[in-house]
Design a protein around this motif. Structure first.
Motif, short mmCIF file in Angstrom:
data_model
loop_
_atom_site.label_atom_id
_atom_site.label_comp_id
_atom_site.label_asym_id
_atom_site.label_seq_id
_atom_site.Cartn_x
_atom_site.Cartn_y
_atom_site.Cartn_z
N ASN A 119 57.48 18.60 66.37
CA ASN A 119 57.26 19.15 65.31
C ASN A 119 55.98 18.92 64.95
OD1 ASN A 119 60.13 20.61 64.84
ND2 ASN A 119 60.60 18.41 65.52
N ILE A 120 55.26 19.98 64.26
CA ILE A 120 54.00 20.03 63.42
C ILE A 120 54.27 20.74 62.19
CG2 ILE A 120 51.62 20.37 63.52
CD1 ILE A 120 51.81 20.40 66.63
N ALA A 121 53.86 20.07 60.99
CA ALA A 121 53.92 20.96 59.76
C ALA A 121 52.36 20.47 59.28
CB ALA A 121 54.92 20.02 58.72
N TYR A 122 52.08 21.66 58.79
CA TYR A 122 50.42 21.69 58.54
C TYR A 122 50.36 22.44 57.16
CZ TYR A 122 50.29 26.15 60.86
OH TYR A 122 50.67 27.54 61.38
N MET A 123 49.34 22.27 56.49
CA MET A 123 49.01 22.89 55.11
C MET A 123 47.58 23.01 55.06
SD MET A 123 49.75 21.69 51.33
CE MET A 123 49.09 20.07 51.29
N SER A 124 47.01 24.20 54.62
CA SER A 124 45.38 24.24 54.72
C SER A 124 45.29 24.75 53.41
CB SER A 124 44.97 25.34 55.49
OG SER A 124 43.75 25.83 55.24
N ILE A 125 44.18 24.46 52.44
CA ILE A 125 43.98 24.63 51.32
C ILE A 125 42.56 25.01 50.98
CG2 ILE A 125 44.04 24.05 48.80
CD1 ILE A 125 45.95 21.52 49.64
N GLY A 126 42.32 26.37 50.70
CA GLY A 126 40.76 26.91 50.78
C GLY A 126 40.59 27.31 49.27
N ARG A 127 39.28 26.67 49.01
CA ARG A 127 38.64 26.92 47.71
C ARG A 127 37.16 27.26 47.79
NH1 ARG A 127 43.39 27.38 47.01
NH2 ARG A 127 44.86 26.50 45.47
N GLY A 128 36.83 28.26 47.27
CA GLY A 128 35.40 28.43 47.10
C GLY A 128 34.98 30.09 46.85
N GLY A 129 33.80 30.46 47.77
CA GLY A 129 33.54 31.72 47.64
C GLY A 129 32.04 32.00 47.85
N GLY A 130 31.44 33.02 47.52
CA GLY A 130 30.26 33.53 47.49
C GLY A 130 29.53 33.93 46.31
N ILE A 131 28.25 33.56 45.99
CA ILE A 131 27.48 33.71 44.73
C ILE A 131 26.41 34.73 45.06
CG2 ILE A 131 25.74 32.89 43.11
CD1 ILE A 131 27.28 30.17 43.43
N ARG A 132 26.31 36.00 44.31
CA ARG A 132 25.59 37.13 44.55
C ARG A 132 25.19 37.84 43.32
NH1 ARG A 132 28.41 39.66 49.50
NH2 ARG A 132 28.44 37.20 49.90
N ALA A 133 24.26 38.65 43.29
CA ALA A 133 23.77 39.54 42.03
C ALA A 133 25.06 40.44 42.01
CB ALA A 133 22.55 39.96 42.26
N LYS A 134 25.33 40.90 40.77
CA LYS A 134 26.33 41.85 40.52
C LYS A 134 25.56 43.16 41.13
CE LYS A 134 29.66 44.34 38.77
NZ LYS A 134 31.13 44.19 39.31
N ASN A 135 24.43 43.51 40.62
CA ASN A 135 23.63 44.85 41.06
C ASN A 135 22.78 44.49 41.93
OD1 ASN A 135 25.46 46.40 39.35
ND2 ASN A 135 24.09 45.80 37.42
N ALA A 136 22.62 45.22 42.81
CA ALA A 136 21.49 45.22 43.84
C ALA A 136 20.24 45.10 43.27
CB ALA A 136 21.45 46.07 45.01
N LEU A 137 19.41 44.32 43.96
CA LEU A 137 17.75 44.04 43.43
C LEU A 137 16.73 44.50 44.41
CD1 LEU A 137 17.86 40.64 41.52
CD2 LEU A 137 17.84 43.00 40.45
N SER A 138 16.05 45.14 43.99
CA SER A 138 15.00 45.62 45.26
C SER A 138 13.87 44.37 45.21
CB SER A 138 14.42 46.73 44.87
OG SER A 138 15.28 47.95 44.79
#
Length: 921
Positions: free
Chosen positions: A417-436
């Motif tokens: 019997n295996i009980a497991y738990m995964s907790i993910g927290r985070g993300g990706g930072i980027r500009a709202k509007n594209a920059l040239s």
């Protein structure tokens, strides 16, 4: 007299021959870690005769010609019996003993076994992992496996991509100690979350094809099974320091208590790394922690483990036109970038076009990254200090906690019997509007900052004293909570083994966009939607105040996806000395639901939720292995998968059900042959996989000429055939020198001709779109692979290992909509008759070979050991393309030319080095 002399001579000959003895020798190791020798293991070769291994695990016995039954034994390991025949020369036999916990691993983790399990597989042991990894992500070392293509993608630490037999990571099952880790929404595996696992890995097994797992995994291409160290490991500790190119530093430690007197065992490991990255501004910083506590309690083996890798790193997220990186290399691929004296006006226009598609500039260099620039957070101050500012940063922490109970109810009955738990927290930072990029190829963050704090950004509708952002940095948050229970019952008889169980999973993924950095502004605001205006309290002093959002506020979207998974599996196995076979059937039900908490720009009480959508599926597979003799065996396996679509192939961006949702149907068959001897071993196998209803990896853009609107669609009805031959072999030239080779020849092609439907937001039919990709090669992986690796150990513990990896027949990814049946989408087209040739094939990326050098030396100090290793990756600094996308609309490459000009690419990484010093005690 002559008779007497002859008889005496014969008698002396017999006596002499009976006194002639030959040496039987070898080394005894742990089968899960062949670099771990077993000290003072017992070897019996007679009723009361035997020897023990020395401190290096070696043994040596002088034996007269004859047949002997050897019994190898060691505390905590299964006994091994082997019949050895001594004729007229010395014999070498290396014994690998299985830990008693091997039975637990077999029940839980579905490890394939040589000459038993009828699947194609390769096992990476810790020794190979330590010698070859060299600060890379774990998938990169799997390029030593047939049919595997792994790259670093954009070059960011942890951003590795791996395919098996042309199937992407979404269709490759990844297990950690038997627990599935593929994302429940996308099927992806993000390797940055598993940094540091190499420090505690006891083996990595790559099972190609349907594999041996009893679970209903997305293992169309194969399964990667990573096993970590535990109670079976002997007592040891180690510290390790690595130094590499581009400022790479990593410090690690590990400790294994071995089995203590009170039947406890503890494993600990930790690591810290940092580096600047080979690609510009792909710096990284990460930690890794691991704890595993095992306890034998009567017939139970209890295990608790927790590990995670909080990290952040810069990224290069998008492919760019080839000329942006290297103009000379682009010219070699037929992209004209310069005028010549005799050039026609048509060719000059082509040059202008090529320069246009490379609008970020030409020849920026292979390490170019378009996602960074400089920023001084002050206005009109020439003395202000500018600092590097990165637009693309990934940050994540995904700890996984597992509690396991393995119960040996009887000698032949086990319950896990295996009980497991995964907790993910985070993300990706980027500009709202594209920059040239500016003229230097860098992002102009300073102009954004200056505009944000300028006077003209004051909007009196909201506030006449504060500045509204014209652009800002956002954080695309990805959180998840994942619970699972995996229960397996296994019963064995002399020849039969039966197992069955349940696989239960509950996953909730939350995704939203939040303001991360306003870049000098005071707030971000926008004209409210009608739905938002209905909720405004117009009697308040500033009714628009609720639309003035600051850092940390959620904007744009906020969704929650829920996945419930329930699976049942049954498997039977049959085994004799000659024959082993298995049959497996699984059934699974996937239930999907999505919540949409957000409309417009600000938080809202309005919530939309879909109905539960249920997708049943099943797997049926089986196979047999036949041991022809002690050196040869052959196997056959076949299977049928009825696979539920992934969550992301069910819902669009608006939480609406996508059209034409179908279960994926996979039919596969494989045959294999193996030969094993002391000096030469080889595995040869051939496979055929027919995949129907395969969803496209990416969405397509469809333009409606009548409504003049563009629609995003996902094609869910593509078919493909993957077939090929794989060979891996080892030649042991002598005791100091061996050669490992790999040959993998694939033929992977699409096999679809269909019409899909485009609907508007009201589910009204807008357009029917035909496409034809029959015979077009599958992209995103090399279909031909050759590997050669020579390992020379001239003296004990000193090794040199040059390695060449060659990839060819690699085709760019493509959008199936571009093969829409128009004249330009065929190789040739007759306007009068309408006759045409085959659909255009995707662009074939230039073949390339990489030369790596691995070397090391070990020194022994009593029972302690010092290892020094040095690695040079891409030692010849080869320029090559790691991946490509045909007709990439994101970068404006929509020429339908299916060549280098129409593609965007990621360039491969250049020369790097890594030096490590490890001390074991």
């Amino acid at each position: 007299m002559k008779k007497t002399i002859t008889a005496l001579f014969l008698l002396l000959t017999v006596i002499a021959s009976s006194q002639t003895k030959y040496k039987l020798s070898g080394v005894v190791t742990n089968s899960f870690n062949t670099s771990e020798t077993l000290i003072r293991a017992n070897i019996l070769y007679g009723e009361t005769q035997g020897v023990v291994t020395d401190y290096d695990g070696h043994y040596s016995i002088m034996l007269a010609p004859g047949t002997y039954t050897l019994i190898f034994s060691y505390v905590g390991f299964d006994k091994l019996e082997k019949t050895i025949q001594i004729v007229d020369q010395d014999v070498v036999f290396d014994a690998e003993l299985n830990p008693i916990e091997m039975q637990e691993v077999r029940v839980v983790a579905d490890i394939a076994r040589a000459r038993e399990t009828p699947v194609a597989f390769s096992t990476i042991k810790p020794k190979q992992l330590q010698e070859n990894l060299a600060a890379q992500d774990i998938p990169l070392v799997l390029n030593s496996t047939p049919g595997v293509y792994a790259t670093q993608e954009g070059g960011g630490d942890g951003d590795a991509s791996v395919t098996i037999r042309g199937f992407s990571a979404r269709n490759v099952g990844v297990l950690l100690d038997g627990v599935p880790v593929n994302d429940m929404e996308t099927g992806q595996v993000y390797w940055s979350n598993w940094f540091g696992l190499d420090a505690v890995t006891r083996s990595i097994q790559v099972q190609r094809g349907l594999g041996a797992s009893k679970l209903a995994l997305p293992s169309v291409g194969g399964t990667i099974n990573i096993l970590t160290s535990g109670i079976e490991t002997k007592k040891a500790a180690q510290v390790k320091q690595e130094v590499g190119s581009d400022g790479y530093l990593r410090s690690s430690f590990g400790y294994n208590s071995g089995l203590l007197k009170n039947n406890w065992a503890i494993s600990l490991a930790g690591s810290y790394k940092r580096g600047n990255g080979w690609v510009d501004q792909t710096w990284s910083e990460g930690f890794f922690y691991y704890i595993k506590v095992d306890k034998r309690l009567g017939a139970h083996t209890l295990s608790f483990s927790a590990y995670g890798a909080p990290q952040k790193h810069g990224q290069r997220s998008y492919q760019l036109p080839l000329a942006v990186y290297d103009s000379a290399y682009a010219e070699e691929q037929g992209i004209r970038l310069a005028y010549t004296p005799d050039m026609s006006d048509e060719k000059k226009e082509e040059v202008n076009t090529n320069r246009t598609i490379a609008d970020e500039g030409i020849g920026q260099g292979l390490q170019y990254n378009q996602h960074w620039g400089y920023l001084a957070r002050t206005l009109n101050d020439p003395n202000a200090k500018s600092e590097v500012f990165n637009e693309r940063i990934n940050h994540y922490h995904k700890p996984q906690i597992t509690l396991k109970d393995f119960w040996a109810i009887k000698d032949n009955l086990y319950l896990s019997n295996i009980a497991y738990m995964s907790i993910g927290r985070g993300g990706g930072i980027r500009a709202k509007n594209a920059l040239s990029p500016n003229e230097d190829g860098l992002m102009d963050f300073q102009s954004v900052y200056d505009r944000n704090i300028g006077q003209y950004t004051i909007n009196t509708l909201y506030d006449d004293t504060q500045h509204a952002a014209t652009n800002f940095m956002r954080n695309l948050v990805n959180e998840h909570m994942w619970y699972g229970l995996l229960s397996t019952l296994n019963y064995k008889t002399n020849r039969w083994s039966f197992s069955g169980g349940v696989d239960l999973r509950s996953y909730t993924g939350t995704h939203y966009e939040e303001i991360y950095d306003l870049l000098g502004a005071d707030y971000y605001g926008s004209t409210p939607s009608d739905a938002q205006l209905e909720q405004v309290d117009w009697t308040s002093p500033n009714p628009y105040r609720s639309f003035m959002l600051g850092e940390g506020d959620i904007i744009n979207f906020h969704t929650k996806g829920v996945v419930h998974w329930g699976g049942l599996f049954l498997q039977s196995e049959y085994k004799t000395d000659k024959i082993s076979a298995f049959a497996n059937i699984t059934g699974a039900l996937s239930r999907y639901k999505e919540y949409n908490y957000f409309y417009g720009i600000s938080s809202s009480i309005v919530t939309d939720e879909t109905d539960w959508n249920n997708f049943p599926g099943f797997t049926a597979k089986g196979g047999a292995n036949y041991n022809i003799n002690d050196n040869m065996n052959a196997f056959l396996n076949l299977g049928l998968l009825n696979k539920a679509p992934r969550f992301n192939d069910v819902y669009g961006y608006d939480s609406e059900l996508l059209s034409d949702i179908k279960n994926e149907i996979i039919k596969a068959i494989e045959i294999g042959y193996s030969f094993n001897s002391r000096y030469f071993s080889a595995n040869l196998n051939a496979y055929y996989t027919n995949w129907n209803n395969r969803p496209a990896d990416n969405s397509s853009k469809i333009f409606n000429d009548i409504t003049q609107e563009e629609y995003t669609v996902k094609i869910n009805s593509m078919n493909a055939i993957h077939q090929g031959i794989e060979l891996d072999y080892v030649i042991k030239l002598n005791d100091e020198l061996d050669f490992q080779g790999i040959v993998s020849l694939g033929d992977w092609r699409w096999n679809s001709e269909d019409t899909f439907k485009v609907y508007n937001d009201n589910r009204e039919l807008i357009k029917k779109q035909y496409f034809n990709n029959k015979g077009v090669h599958v992209g995103n992986a090399a279909q031909t692979q050759f590997v050669g690796e020579l390992r020379w150990e001239p003296i004990k513990y000193l090794y040199f290992k040059p390695r060449v990896t060659y990839f060819s027949d690699y085709y760019a990814q493509f959008d199936p909509v571009t093969l829409d049946g128009s004249p330009s989408s065929y190789e040739w087209y007759d306007e009068e008759t309408g006759e045409h040739g085959d659909p255009k094939d995707s662009w074939k990326i230039p073949a390339y070979a990489l030369f790596d050098i691995h070397m090391g030396y070990g020194m022994k100090f009593g029972n302690n050991f010092l290892n020094i290793r040095f690695n040079i990756l891409n030692a010849l600094n080869k320029t090559y393309i790691a991946s490509a996308q045909n007709n990439d609309a994101y970068n404006g490459q929509t020429y339908n030319a299916f060549d280098a000009k129409s593609a965007s690419v990621f360039m491969g990484m250049g020369r790097r080095f890594n030096l490590s010093v490890e001390y074991k005690f």
